[in-house]
Design a protein around this motif. Structure first.
Motif, mmCIF file in Angstrom:
data_model
loop_
_atom_site.group_PDB
_atom_site.id
_atom_site.type_symbol
_atom_site.label_atom_id
_atom_site.label_comp_id
_atom_site.label_asym_id
_atom_site.label_seq_id
_atom_site.Cartn_x
_atom_site.Cartn_y
_atom_site.Cartn_z
ATOM 1 N N ARG B 179 12.893 1.695 63.923
ATOM 2 C CA ARG B 179 14.140 1.143 63.342
ATOM 3 C C ARG B 179 13.890 -0.204 62.656
ATOM 4 O O ARG B 179 14.426 -0.482 61.590
ATOM 5 C CB ARG B 179 15.186 0.971 64.438
ATOM 6 C CG ARG B 179 15.986 2.235 64.686
ATOM 7 C CD ARG B 179 17.256 1.883 65.445
ATOM 8 N NE ARG B 179 18.184 2.972 65.467
ATOM 9 C CZ ARG B 179 18.565 3.613 66.572
ATOM 10 N NH1 ARG B 179 18.055 3.259 67.738
ATOM 11 N NH2 ARG B 179 19.441 4.579 66.514
ATOM 12 N N GLY B 180 13.065 -1.045 63.275
ATOM 13 C CA GLY B 180 12.777 -2.374 62.705
ATOM 14 C C GLY B 180 12.184 -2.257 61.314
ATOM 15 O O GLY B 180 12.595 -2.958 60.383
ATOM 16 N N GLU B 181 11.239 -1.339 61.175
ATOM 17 C CA GLU B 181 10.575 -1.159 59.874
ATOM 18 C C GLU B 181 11.595 -0.739 58.814
ATOM 19 O O GLU B 181 11.615 -1.267 57.701
ATOM 20 C CB GLU B 181 9.489 -0.079 60.020
ATOM 21 C CG GLU B 181 8.793 0.231 58.713
ATOM 22 C CD GLU B 181 7.913 1.473 58.773
ATOM 23 O OE1 GLU B 181 7.598 1.930 59.892
ATOM 24 O OE2 GLU B 181 7.581 1.974 57.690
ATOM 25 N N PHE B 187 16.749 -4.087 53.772
ATOM 26 C CA PHE B 187 16.912 -5.447 53.260
ATOM 27 C C PHE B 187 16.158 -5.603 51.935
ATOM 28 O O PHE B 187 16.704 -6.080 50.933
ATOM 29 C CB PHE B 187 16.404 -6.447 54.315
ATOM 30 C CG PHE B 187 16.466 -7.873 53.868
ATOM 31 C CD1 PHE B 187 17.682 -8.547 53.833
ATOM 32 C CD2 PHE B 187 15.316 -8.545 53.463
ATOM 33 C CE1 PHE B 187 17.750 -9.865 53.406
ATOM 34 C CE2 PHE B 187 15.377 -9.856 53.031
ATOM 35 C CZ PHE B 187 16.595 -10.514 53.006
ATOM 36 N N GLY B 188 14.887 -5.160 51.943
ATOM 37 C CA GLY B 188 14.062 -5.277 50.731
ATOM 38 C C GLY B 188 14.673 -4.522 49.569
ATOM 39 O O GLY B 188 14.762 -5.037 48.446
ATOM 40 N N ASP B 189 15.125 -3.294 49.827
ATOM 41 C CA ASP B 189 15.708 -2.475 48.759
ATOM 42 C C ASP B 189 16.973 -3.108 48.194
ATOM 43 O O ASP B 189 17.178 -3.137 46.979
ATOM 44 C CB ASP B 189 16.044 -1.071 49.299
ATOM 45 C CG ASP B 189 14.785 -0.228 49.472
ATOM 46 O OD1 ASP B 189 13.787 -0.511 48.800
ATOM 47 O OD2 ASP B 189 14.806 0.701 50.311
ATOM 48 N N LEU B 190 17.814 -3.622 49.104
ATOM 49 C CA LEU B 190 19.081 -4.211 48.631
ATOM 50 C C LEU B 190 18.844 -5.462 47.798
ATOM 51 O O LEU B 190 19.470 -5.656 46.753
ATOM 52 C CB LEU B 190 20.002 -4.510 49.819
ATOM 53 C CG LEU B 190 20.599 -3.265 50.481
ATOM 54 C CD1 LEU B 190 21.515 -3.640 51.627
ATOM 55 C CD2 LEU B 190 21.340 -2.401 49.459
ATOM 56 N N VAL B 191 17.923 -6.306 48.254
ATOM 57 C CA VAL B 191 17.604 -7.516 47.475
ATOM 58 C C VAL B 191 17.104 -7.109 46.092
ATOM 59 O O VAL B 191 17.512 -7.665 45.062
ATOM 60 C CB VAL B 191 16.550 -8.386 48.220
ATOM 61 C CG1 VAL B 191 16.022 -9.494 47.308
ATOM 62 C CG2 VAL B 191 17.155 -8.991 49.486
ATOM 63 N N PHE B 192 16.238 -6.099 46.061
ATOM 64 C CA PHE B 192 15.687 -5.660 44.780
ATOM 65 C C PHE B 192 16.786 -5.112 43.871
ATOM 66 O O PHE B 192 16.854 -5.445 42.681
ATOM 67 C CB PHE B 192 14.602 -4.597 45.007
ATOM 68 C CG PHE B 192 14.082 -4.027 43.726
ATOM 69 C CD1 PHE B 192 13.173 -4.754 42.953
ATOM 70 C CD2 PHE B 192 14.522 -2.796 43.241
ATOM 71 C CE1 PHE B 192 12.709 -4.257 41.739
ATOM 72 C CE2 PHE B 192 14.067 -2.298 42.033
ATOM 73 C CZ PHE B 192 13.156 -3.025 41.279
ATOM 74 N N VAL B 193 17.660 -4.273 44.447
ATOM 75 C CA VAL B 193 18.732 -3.671 43.640
ATOM 76 C C VAL B 193 19.636 -4.763 43.063
ATOM 77 O O VAL B 193 19.983 -4.740 41.874
ATOM 78 C CB VAL B 193 19.545 -2.655 44.487
ATOM 79 C CG1 VAL B 193 20.842 -2.264 43.784
ATOM 80 C CG2 VAL B 193 18.709 -1.414 44.749
ATOM 81 N N LEU B 229 17.765 2.887 45.130
ATOM 82 C CA LEU B 229 18.970 3.294 45.882
ATOM 83 C C LEU B 229 18.654 4.453 46.825
ATOM 84 O O LEU B 229 19.129 4.485 47.969
ATOM 85 C CB LEU B 229 20.096 3.682 44.908
ATOM 86 C CG LEU B 229 20.716 2.509 44.150
ATOM 87 C CD1 LEU B 229 21.657 3.003 43.052
ATOM 88 C CD2 LEU B 229 21.463 1.572 45.111
ATOM 89 N N ALA B 230 17.833 5.392 46.339
ATOM 90 C CA ALA B 230 17.444 6.527 47.195
ATOM 91 C C ALA B 230 16.665 6.022 48.398
ATOM 92 O O ALA B 230 16.867 6.484 49.534
ATOM 93 C CB ALA B 230 16.596 7.506 46.380
ATOM 94 N N SER B 231 15.769 5.064 48.154
ATOM 95 C CA SER B 231 14.965 4.507 49.248
ATOM 96 C C SER B 231 15.866 3.804 50.262
ATOM 97 O O SER B 231 15.686 3.952 51.479
ATOM 98 C CB SER B 231 13.945 3.527 48.657
ATOM 99 O OG SER B 231 13.317 2.828 49.673
ATOM 100 N N ALA B 232 16.885 3.061 49.746
ATOM 101 C CA ALA B 232 17.811 2.366 50.652
ATOM 102 C C ALA B 232 18.621 3.380 51.470
ATOM 103 O O ALA B 232 18.823 3.194 52.678
ATOM 104 C CB ALA B 232 18.748 1.468 49.838
ATOM 105 N N ALA B 233 19.039 4.482 50.795
ATOM 106 C CA ALA B 233 19.814 5.508 51.505
ATOM 107 C C ALA B 233 18.979 6.143 52.613
ATOM 108 O O ALA B 233 19.447 6.335 53.737
ATOM 109 C CB ALA B 233 20.265 6.572 50.509
#
Lengths: 118, 338
Positions: B179-181, B187-193, B229-233
């Motif tokens: 879960r931590g990973e 977080f990384g995906d959202l910042v990037f988006v 977005l797919a990665s974040a989902a």
């Protein structure tokens, strides 16, 4: 189940014999002997030991004060004769007691199972 | 007996100086006694071939001498795994990136090749070898010192009932996502988006204009955004339901493969970032743009490597899932999901 590889048996056999070698060497050196005759005497009693193992072992036991050695000429050649030191005799007695105790324990463990199986 | 003398001379070479004469005298006597024994049994002198065989059976001079020498190791067995880990880390995080950066410059930067004509382009490899030797030497010395001080201070011998390390966790379920990973990934995906859709912007530098080249700003705008977005989902999915399923592993595999394809296309394209500095001379702008693009490409190589590792992880998990399902060991929930 796959059969046990022959080299595994050989390694374990060597390990088992290695533990007994010190006792055999000390037992033989109750009387003074030089390396080659000691090796032959051990082989004649079924405890073959190669020279590469025997000589370093003799040196180690001498450094520990278990054996004493003396260079002497015999048959026109200088030979190093080894025998048990006073402490070595005492140590041999202790090790023999320990050996008998191990033997009795093993007989109790393995022997009981063998008899039980039979 | 010249053969025997030569053999003994060779053994002598490896023996410790202080005990050399003593060991050799005893060894000589032992070999001569064996030779005489064999000769009296045969009733003749040993041939050279027989003597060679006898000596070979005793072992090479080096092996024979080794049996008299004390066992010595710089790093003991307890510290060896740590030592190996440090060496691997040096290789992976220091030498390999260095080599990758050099390969990248040789492959993609004409200015670098121009500055290092012909064989000169290989010279950095000599430096790499020097760096490797230095790093390994420092690692060896460091671990040796740590081991020595641990043994001298007796830290390794101390133990009492108050010194209790954490009990090892129950055998970890390999099919459970960490879960931590995946929270980190969200977080990384959202910042990037947010950056990609221009909600976040880098602070402006006066008199410097930095913008993505058309291939990034237009051609790849939507593909990159959709993939993030797919990665974040997927990450959210993994946090909510951490146990991997076959379908979800295929989704992950798909995302990573598309990411590798995107990176490969971008890496083979021309400049990815355009730079404009009105007050600077064109050659300086070109030089700076080269370095900025180099840094961006290096980052893309990093993303590509991580994606390749993720593909490997996903495939491995797929195999693990299949073998678990085949063994009938998977819990009912997993079997339903599969």
């Amino acid at each position: 189940m796959a059969p046990i590889a022959p080299d595994i048996f050989e390694n374990l056999r060597m390990e088992l014999r290695r533990g007994c070698l010190v006792l055999a060497v000390l037992g033989e050196l109750g009387e003074e002997q030089y390396g080659y005759t000691l090796r032959k005497a051990l082989a004649a009693r079924g405890m073959e030991i190669d020279e590469g193992t025997l000589y370093p072992l003799l040196r180690r036991l001498e450094a520990q004060g278990v054996l004493v050695s003396e260079w002497r000429e015999e048959e026109k050649r200088n030979k190093r004769f080894y025998r048990l030191s006073k402490d070595g005799r005492q140590l041999l007695e202790q090790l023999l007691t320990e050996w008998k105790s191990i033997d009795a324990s093993l007989e109790g463990i393995v022997g009981r199972k063998r008899h039980g199986a039979a | 007996m010249e053969l025997l003398d030569r053999y003994l001379a060779a053994v002598r070479f490896w023996l410790p100086k202080g005990q050399r004469q003593d060991i050799l005298a005893e060894l000589t006597d032992d070999i001569r006694a064996e030779v005489e024994d064999r000769e009296s049994g045969l009733g003749r002198k040993l041939t050279d071939a027989e003597l060679t065989e006898l000596l070979q059976r005793r072992g090479s001079p080096y092996r024979v001498a080794c049996r008299y020498l004390p066992q010595r190791t710089v790093i003991g067995p307890a510290f060896f795994p740590v030592y190996l880990l440090i060496l691997k880390a040096i290789g992976l995080f220091y030498l390999l990136p260095w080599l990758a950066a050099w390969l990248f410059m040789v492959a993609f930067l004409p200015s670098y090749r121009a500055a290092h004509p012909g064989w000169e382009v290989l010279l950095p490899l000599v430096e790499l070898v020097q760096r490797a030797v230095n790093a390994f030497a420092f690692a060896t010395a460091g671990v040796w010192l740590a081991q020595r001080s641990a043994e001298r201070t007796g830290i390794v011998d101390r133990w009492d009932r108050t010194w209790n390390p954490v009990l090892p966790a129950e055998s970890k379920d390999p099919l459970r996502a960490n879960r931590g990973e995946w929270m980190g990934q969200i977080f990384g995906d959202l910042v990037f988006v947010l950056y990609w859709v221009s909600v976040f912007r880098l602070p402006a530098i006066p008199d410097l204009r930095l913008e993505f080249a058309p291939i990034l700003a237009h051609t790849f705008y939507w593909p990159v955004l959709i993939l993030a977005l797919a990665s974040a989902a997927l990450s959210i999915w993994n946090v909510v339901r951490p146990r991997w399923t076959r379908r979800r592993l295929f989704v992950w595999l798909g995302i990573e493969i598309v990411e590798i394809a995107q990176m490969a296309i971008l890496l083979s394209a021309g400049p990815l970032v355009l730079l404009a500095i009105p007050q600077a001379t064109p050659d300086k702008v070109e030089l700076l743009a080269g370095w900025v693009n180099f840094a961006v490409r290096l980052m893309l190589v990093g993303i590509l490597v991580v994606a390749a590792v993720d593909v490997f992880r996903a495939v491995r998990l797929l195999f693990k899932l299949r073998s678990t399902a085949a063994a009938g060991a998977a819990p009912a929930a997993v079997r339903r999901a599969v």
